[in-house]
Each structure stands twice: as structure tokens, then as C-alpha cells.
Design an enzyme around this catalytic site. Structure first.
Site, PDB file in Angstrom:
ATOM      1  N   PHE A 198      10.342   1.790   1.672  1.00  0.00           N
ATOM      2  CA  PHE A 198      10.979   2.988   1.284  1.00  0.00           C
ATOM      3  C   PHE A 198      10.903   4.157   2.040  1.00  0.00           C
ATOM      4  O   PHE A 198      10.793   5.142   1.879  1.00  0.00           O
ATOM      5  CB  PHE A 198       9.870   3.519   0.095  1.00  0.00           C
ATOM      6  CG  PHE A 198       9.582   2.566  -0.932  1.00  0.00           C
ATOM      7  CD1 PHE A 198      10.471   1.800  -1.469  1.00  0.00           C
ATOM      8  CD2 PHE A 198       8.300   2.714  -1.871  1.00  0.00           C
ATOM      9  CE1 PHE A 198      10.067   0.964  -2.680  1.00  0.00           C
ATOM     10  CE2 PHE A 198       8.057   1.734  -2.820  1.00  0.00           C
ATOM     11  CZ  PHE A 198       8.811   0.836  -3.270  1.00  0.00           C
TER      12      PHE A 198
ATOM     13  N   GLY B  89      24.978  18.107 -23.286  1.00  0.00           N
ATOM     14  CA  GLY B  89      25.391  17.065 -24.378  1.00  0.00           C
ATOM     15  C   GLY B  89      26.005  16.101 -23.754  1.00  0.00           C
ATOM     16  O   GLY B  89      25.731  15.434 -22.579  1.00  0.00           O
ATOM     17  N   GLY B  90      27.116  15.506 -24.232  1.00  0.00           N
ATOM     18  CA  GLY B  90      27.821  14.361 -23.691  1.00  0.00           C
ATOM     19  C   GLY B  90      28.114  14.382 -22.121  1.00  0.00           C
ATOM     20  O   GLY B  90      28.050  13.532 -21.350  1.00  0.00           O
TER      21      GLY B  90
ATOM     22  N   ALA C  41       0.835  -1.123   0.150  1.00  0.00           N
ATOM     23  CA  ALA C  41      -0.016   0.004   0.151  1.00  0.00           C
ATOM     24  C   ALA C  41       1.030   1.231  -0.043  1.00  0.00           C
ATOM     25  O   ALA C  41       1.565   1.558   1.005  1.00  0.00           O
ATOM     26  CB  ALA C  41      -1.043  -0.022   1.174  1.00  0.00           C
TER      27      ALA C  41
ATOM     28  N   THR D  89      12.667   6.587   4.074  1.00  0.00           N
ATOM     29  CA  THR D  89      13.691   7.289   4.305  1.00  0.00           C
ATOM     30  C   THR D  89      14.086   7.712   5.737  1.00  0.00           C
ATOM     31  O   THR D  89      13.215   7.769   6.654  1.00  0.00           O
ATOM     32  CB  THR D  89      13.350   8.936   3.594  1.00  0.00           C
ATOM     33  OG1 THR D  89      12.817   8.677   2.286  1.00  0.00           O
ATOM     34  CG2 THR D  89      14.635   9.746   3.773  1.00  0.00           C
TER      35      THR D  89
ATOM     36  N   GLU E 296       4.187  18.834   3.461  1.00  0.00           N
ATOM     37  CA  GLU E 296       5.244  18.162   2.975  1.00  0.00           C
ATOM     38  C   GLU E 296       5.130  18.545   1.546  1.00  0.00           C
ATOM     39  O   GLU E 296       6.298  18.811   0.715  1.00  0.00           O
ATOM     40  CB  GLU E 296       5.117  16.735   3.192  1.00  0.00           C
ATOM     41  CG  GLU E 296       6.100  15.798   2.364  1.00  0.00           C
ATOM     42  CD  GLU E 296       5.782  14.200   2.566  1.00  0.00           C
ATOM     43  OE1 GLU E 296       5.072  14.000   3.645  1.00  0.00           O
ATOM     44  OE2 GLU E 296       6.151  13.435   1.640  1.00  0.00           O
TER      45      GLU E 296
ATOM     46  N   TYR F 237      -6.601  11.454   8.779  1.00  0.00           N
ATOM     47  CA  TYR F 237      -6.909  13.001   8.888  1.00  0.00           C
ATOM     48  C   TYR F 237      -5.543  13.845   9.374  1.00  0.00           C
ATOM     49  O   TYR F 237      -5.243  14.782   8.558  1.00  0.00           O
ATOM     50  CB  TYR F 237      -8.223  13.529   9.275  1.00  0.00           C
ATOM     51  CG  TYR F 237      -9.201  12.603   8.864  1.00  0.00           C
ATOM     52  CD1 TYR F 237      -9.970  12.877   7.542  1.00  0.00           C
ATOM     53  CD2 TYR F 237      -9.737  11.605   9.575  1.00  0.00           C
ATOM     54  CE1 TYR F 237     -10.923  12.024   7.167  1.00  0.00           C
ATOM     55  CE2 TYR F 237     -10.737  10.610   9.070  1.00  0.00           C
ATOM     56  CZ  TYR F 237     -11.497  11.093   7.948  1.00  0.00           C
ATOM     57  OH  TYR F 237     -12.178  10.211   7.370  1.00  0.00           O
TER      58      TYR F 237
HETATM   59  C1  LIG Z   1      13.255   7.154  -2.609  1.00  0.00           C
HETATM   60  C2  LIG Z   1      11.904   7.041  -1.875  1.00  0.00           C
HETATM   61  C3  LIG Z   1      11.945   7.527  -0.706  1.00  0.00           C
HETATM   62  C4  LIG Z   1      10.594   7.558   0.052  1.00  0.00           C
HETATM   63  N1  LIG Z   1      10.490   7.867   1.453  1.00  0.00           N
HETATM   64  C5  LIG Z   1       9.220   7.777   2.149  1.00  0.00           C
HETATM   65  C6  LIG Z   1       9.113   7.912   3.187  1.00  0.00           C
HETATM   66  O1  LIG Z   1      10.079   8.274   4.074  1.00  0.00           O
HETATM   67  N2  LIG Z   1       8.128   7.483   4.129  1.00  0.00           N
HETATM   68  C7  LIG Z   1       7.194   6.893   3.459  1.00  0.00           C
HETATM   69  O2  LIG Z   1       5.987   6.642   4.101  1.00  0.00           O
HETATM   70  N3  LIG Z   1       7.115   6.803   1.995  1.00  0.00           N
HETATM   71  C8  LIG Z   1       8.261   6.997   1.221  1.00  0.00           C
HETATM   72  N4  LIG Z   1       8.340   6.708   0.043  1.00  0.00           N
HETATM   73  C9  LIG Z   1       7.177   6.235  -0.493  1.00  0.00           C
HETATM   74  C10 LIG Z   1       6.475   7.153  -1.436  1.00  0.00           C
HETATM   75  O3  LIG Z   1       5.571   8.078  -0.724  1.00  0.00           O
HETATM   76  C11 LIG Z   1       5.444   6.175  -2.360  1.00  0.00           C
HETATM   77  O4  LIG Z   1       6.266   5.467  -3.495  1.00  0.00           O
HETATM   78  C12 LIG Z   1       4.339   6.677  -3.298  1.00  0.00           C
HETATM   79  O5  LIG Z   1       3.149   7.234  -2.336  1.00  0.00           O
HETATM   80  C13 LIG Z   1       3.568   5.826  -4.325  1.00  0.00           C
HETATM   81  O6  LIG Z   1       3.081   4.461  -3.636  1.00  0.00           O
HETATM   82  P1  LIG Z   1       3.873   3.323  -4.375  1.00  0.00           P
HETATM   83  O7  LIG Z   1       5.384   3.293  -4.690  1.00  0.00           O
HETATM   84  O8  LIG Z   1       3.318   2.051  -3.702  1.00  0.00           O
HETATM   85  O9  LIG Z   1       3.135   3.129  -5.766  1.00  0.00           O
HETATM   86  P2  LIG Z   1       1.714   2.812  -6.184  1.00  0.00           P
HETATM   87  O10 LIG Z   1       0.604   3.396  -5.244  1.00  0.00           O
HETATM   88  O11 LIG Z   1       1.600   1.166  -6.079  1.00  0.00           O
HETATM   89  O12 LIG Z   1       1.409   3.233  -7.587  1.00  0.00           O
HETATM   90  C14 LIG Z   1       1.856   2.832  -8.581  1.00  0.00           C
HETATM   91  C15 LIG Z   1       1.439   3.525 -10.019  1.00  0.00           C
HETATM   92  O13 LIG Z   1      -0.110   3.521  -9.874  1.00  0.00           O
HETATM   93  C16 LIG Z   1      -0.764   4.796  -9.822  1.00  0.00           C
HETATM   94  N5  LIG Z   1      -2.029   4.939  -9.103  1.00  0.00           N
HETATM   95  C17 LIG Z   1      -2.043   4.261  -7.936  1.00  0.00           C
HETATM   96  N6  LIG Z   1      -3.274   4.568  -7.442  1.00  0.00           N
HETATM   97  C18 LIG Z   1      -3.675   5.351  -8.701  1.00  0.00           C
HETATM   98  C19 LIG Z   1      -5.108   5.858  -8.743  1.00  0.00           C
HETATM   99  N7  LIG Z   1      -6.126   5.967  -7.774  1.00  0.00           N
HETATM  100  N8  LIG Z   1      -5.174   6.606  -9.973  1.00  0.00           N
HETATM  101  C20 LIG Z   1      -4.293   6.936 -10.755  1.00  0.00           C
HETATM  102  N9  LIG Z   1      -3.233   6.142 -10.732  1.00  0.00           N
HETATM  103  C21 LIG Z   1      -2.884   5.496  -9.520  1.00  0.00           C
HETATM  104  C22 LIG Z   1       0.547   5.609  -9.373  1.00  0.00           C
HETATM  105  O14 LIG Z   1       0.362   7.004  -9.555  1.00  0.00           O
HETATM  106  C23 LIG Z   1       1.720   5.061  -9.857  1.00  0.00           C
HETATM  107  O15 LIG Z   1       1.996   5.508 -11.210  1.00  0.00           O
HETATM  108  C24 LIG Z   1       9.373   6.871  -0.775  1.00  0.00           C
HETATM  109  C25 LIG Z   1       9.661   6.603  -1.832  1.00  0.00           C
HETATM  110  C26 LIG Z   1      11.015   6.339  -2.697  1.00  0.00           C
HETATM  111  C27 LIG Z   1      11.121   6.052  -3.884  1.00  0.00           C
END
Ligand SMILES: Cc1cc2nc3c(=O)[nH]c(=O)nc-3n(C[C@H](O)[C@H](O)[C@H](O)COP(=O)(O)OP(=O)(O)OC[C@H]3O[C@@H](n4cnc5c(N)ncnc54)[C@H](O)[C@@H]3O)c2cc1C
Length: 399
Positions: A170, A359-360, A144, A172, A262, A253
Site C-alpha cells: 500500500f 440524486g442520480g 502488519a 503511496t 501526518e 517512537y
Molecule cells: C490507498 C492507500 C494508501 C496508503 N499509503 C500508505 C503509505 O504510503 N505508507 C504506508 O506505510 N502505508 C500506507 N497505507 C496503509 C495504511 O496506513 C493501512 O492500510 C492502515 O494503517 C491499516 O492497516 P491494514 O490495512 O493492515 O489493516 P489492519 O491493521 O489489518 O486492520 C484491519 C481492521 O482491523 C482493525 N483493527 C486492527 N487492529 C485493531 C485493534 N487493536 N483494535 C480494534 N480494531 C483493530 C482495523 O481498524 C481495521 O478495521 C495506505 C493504505 C491505502 C489503502
């Protein structure tokens, strides 16, 4: 009568009307610190991640508590200081370092300041402001991300404790964190109404991880290499009930409020990152010659700069105007979402154009645009993806 001839002055320092002398003083001192103490280490920290001592150093200098109350060691400044901090941090030349700090100052501590009890603020906000304790924010799970209400990590009440089980990914600062603000289900059967926030200590007095908590994986990423990102596992971690942050069942909420701050700071950071890439690329375009002239003198390249400058300026002005509303007590969710969407896309477009102009050399590590290009790509994913931003905006019109 003498004629007054007005000439355009492109080099004048333009202070935005939002900012006072005090804001600008902070901008100058913070930028100098970032350039002197962070920027020189940008390459080394790509390999090692940023050392936690620099957070303590920032705390000593008062840079972590700019907007927090003085009684907890903050400076009691207004919201604009957060924007300025995000802008100044862009001089670090290290997106990963900037992100690690932003998690502390703009994701973890504000929610404790808003919702915490006095005791929670003494235990987490005050040492967080001093840089002695490093925090993480745990929303995302393997199953999720965008769907926050779908989190499965559960916190079941057992006497005067919660028992926490589940995993986050994920995260940070996760591998190094002393504590985490964790999004949990206190009612696993419910969706939004089952969510609560808990502050969970991840380390004991000796600095070891508490029983049941493990960093199950340190994750390798496309960019932001200076930041540590972890997958975290909670196996019946016992948390005192007094560590509930805000109201039980209102966590969705609460975290939605956190995400607004944020996203606005992310907008300021994206604008500033774009400005830094623009400046570096402009210097290059004035020096690099092809066909007997600096490449910036080709109309095709000059117009790229004109396009980028216009986009950056539009994005900054939009972010500032939304920040003015936020600072003055409004909760402009639609506009914050628009600013986050616009600045993230703009920043990635600028990165792409800057690589093209170099460029490169744009593709080579030593010119650092390559790193910025990888780092800023996260803006369109973190703190809510572009698609989610579009959905929030669209829904705000009743669609
Ligand atoms: C380097 C990095 C640092 C991070 N740091 C933190 C952190 O400190 N704490 C934390 O909690 N999270 C963190 N995150 C997580 C980040 O917030 C999530 O990756 C992001 O919210 C997307 O969730 P997901 O990766 O599960 O993608 P998903 O929710 O699985 O989405 C995959 C794709 O489906 C699309 N999608 C999903 N739902 C819908 C919808 N309803 N309508 C249309 N498109 C949709 C998305 O836009 C995306 O393109 C981090 C992520 C990264 C990569």
C-alpha cells in the site's frame, strides 16, 4: 442618537485568528496555482496518475519547502503553512494527487528534517524540497498494518552496511519513488525496541531500481486513482549504515512522532475536502429544480446543508486549536487523534450527503462528487484507522 442596526453578514471573508497576512498571501497564490495547473488535469490523471514533473514545478515555486529551514532551500515558515497547503491542495479535485504531494511534504520530508544528519538533509531533504527527488514512506506490510511493531522487514548490520529484506504494501508514491523512509527491524526478535528507520535509495544514478529492489505489484484501488500505490519487495538490498535515520532501536517512537504531524494535516485535508464537496453541492442545489423550485429550497435539503456546515465548521475549529498547541511546542497526541477521527468521519458523512443531494447525478462520474466520495473513504483507514484512533484516545484515559 442614531440607532446602529447590526445585520448578519454571511458573505464576509473570515480569516481565522491563527493566520497572518503572509499566511493568506500564500493561500491565495497556492490556490491559484492549484486551480490553474492541477485542477484542469484532474480527469486525465485518474487514468495516468499525476506526472512527476508537477512535483518539480511545485518545488520551483517554493510550495514544497514552506516549513523547512532556509539552508536546505525551504522558506522557514511555521506549521500553519502546512495546514494551508493541505487546504489549498483540495482545489485540485483529485484526491490522489493531493495524497502523492502530502506524502512528500508532510510524511517523508518532516521526519528527515527532524532526525536527519546534515548530510542526509543535503541528499534527501534539499532535493525533496526542490521536487527533484520523490520520496515514499514504508510502514505497512502485507502482514502488519495497524500493528506497526509487528513489521517483519529486517535490516541486518553487515560491516558498514545494512542488508534489507522484506516487503511493504500500500505504499503511496512507491512505484515512482527515488527513495523511501523505511520502517525496519534491526532486531528481528524485539517488538517496539527492535524498530529503526532507514533511508533507502530505490534508484541508481541512471534512474533504474537498485539491485534487490522491485515494485512487485502496482495496486488497483477504490479511489485515489491519480496516485500510484505499490507493493515493494526488498531482497538483500544493501544500504549504507550512514542512512540510519535517528537512533537505532528508536524507530517506533520516531515514526509515532511522524504520524502525529501526518494526522493533523490529514484533518486539515479532510475538512477542506468536505468544504469543496459542500460548495459544489450547494451550487447544484441552487440550480436543480424539482416540483417547481430549486431543491435547496426544500427544508429537508436545506437542513442537510445546515448540518454539514455545522459539522465542517466544528471540525475546522477543532483542528486549528490543536494545530495551535502543536505549533507552540506541545505534543497533544490525544487531541490530534480526536481531530483525525472526527474530521475523517465528518468528511465521509458529508460525501454521502452530497451524493444524496445530487440524486442520480451524484452517482455519475461527470459530477465529480462520485470521485470525491470514493477518494475520501480512505481518510477513515489511512494514517491510522478509526478503530486505532478510538483505542489511542481510550488508552490516554488509562483504560
Ligand atoms: C490507498 C492507500 C494508501 C496508503 N499509503 C500508505 C503509505 O504510503 N505508507 C504506508 O506505510 N502505508 C500506507 N497505507 C496503509 C495504511 O496506513 C493501512 O492500510 C492502515 O494503517 C491499516 O492497516 P491494514 O490495512 O493492515 O489493516 P489492519 O491493521 O489489518 O486492520 C484491519 C481492521 O482491523 C482493525 N483493527 C486492527 N487492529 C485493531 C485493534 N487493536 N483494535 C480494534 N480494531 C483493530 C482495523 O481498524 C481495521 O478495521 C495506505 C493504505 C491505502 C489503502
Amino acid at each position: 442618537m442614531a440607532t446602529t442596526v447590526l445585520k448578519p453578514d454571511h458573505t464576509a471573508a473570515r480569516r481565522h485568528m491563527l493566520f497572518t497576512d503572509e499566511h493568506e498571501d500564500l493561500r491565495n497564490s497556492l490556490t491559484a496555482w492549484v486551480r490553474n495547473e492541477l485542477h484542469p488535469h484532474r480527469n486525465e490523471w485518474e487514468e495516468t496518475t499525476w506526472p512527476s514533473e508537477v512535483m518539480r514545478r511545485a518545488g520551483e515555486l517554493g510550495y514544497l519547502g514552506l516549513c523547512f529551514p532556509e539552508e536546505y532551500g525551504g522558506q522557514g515558515g511555521d506549521y500553519y503553512y502546512s495546514l494551508i497547503r493541505a487546504e489549498c491542495m483540495s482545489h485540485a479535485g483529485s484526491g490522489g494527487t493531493v495524497m502523492g504531494f502530502a506524502v512528500q511534504t508532510d510524511m517523508v520530508l518532516p521526519v528527515i528534517d527532524l532526525l536527519g544528519t546534515d548530510e542526509q538533509k543535503q541528499r534527501y531533504l534539499a532535493p525533496g524540497i526542490r521536487g527533484e527527488k520523490i520520496g515514499a514512506l514504508g510502514i505497512t506490510e502485507p502482514g502488519a498494518g495497524s500493528d506497526v511493531a509487528g513489521v517483519r522487514t529486517k535490516a541486518i548490520r553487515d560491516g558498514d552496511e545494512y542488508v534489507v529484506s522484506g516487503s511493504k504494501t500500500f505504499i503511496t508514491n512507491g512505484p515512482r519513488a527515488d527513495f523511501i523512509v523505511l520502517v525496519v527491524k534491526t532486531d528481528p526478535e524485539a517488538r517496539h525496541e527492535g524498530i529503526s528507520l532507514l533511508i533507502v535509495d530505490l534508484r541508481d544514478e541512471a534512474g533504474d531500481h537498485v539491485p534487490g529492489f522491485t515494485v512487485s505489484r502496482e495496486l488497483e484501488k477504490m479511489g485515489m486513482h491519480a496516485s500510484d500505490t505499490g507493493e515493494l519487495t526488498f531482497d538483500e538490498v544493501r544500504v549504507p549504515a550512514e542512512n540510519l535515520l535517528g537512533e537505532e532501536g528508536k524507530g517506533f517512537y520516531h515514526i509515532s512522532w511522524e504520524l502525529q504531524g501526518e494526522r493533523l494535516v490529514a484533518s486539515a485535508g479532510a475538512n477542506a475536502a468536505a468544504e469543496r464537496m459542500f460548495e459544489r453541492t450547494l451550487d447544484y442545489a441552487k440550480e436543480r429544480e424539482a416540483f417547481g423550485r430549486p431543491i435547496g429550497r426544500f427544508q429537508a435539503i436545506r437542513h442537510k446543508f445546515a448540518e454539514m456546515a455545522t459539522q465542517i465548521e466544528a471540525s475546522k475549529q477543532f483542528t486549528y486549536s490543536v494545530a495551535w498547541r502543536f505549533k507552540n511546542g506541545e505534543y497533544p497526541v490525544r487531541e490530534i487523534t480526536e481531530a483525525k477521527l472526527f474530521s475523517s468521519r465528518m468528511c465521509c458523512d458529508v460525501a454521502d450527503e452530497c451524493v444524496q443531494i445530487l440524486g442520480g447525478y451524484g452517482y455519475m462520474k461527470e459530477y465529480e462528487i462520485e470521485r470525491a466520495y470514493r477518494d475520501v473513504r480512505l481518510n477513515r483507514i489511512g494514517a491510522g484507522t478509526d478503530e486505532i484512533m478510538l483505542d489511542v484516545i481510550g488508552r490516554s484515559y488509562g483504560l
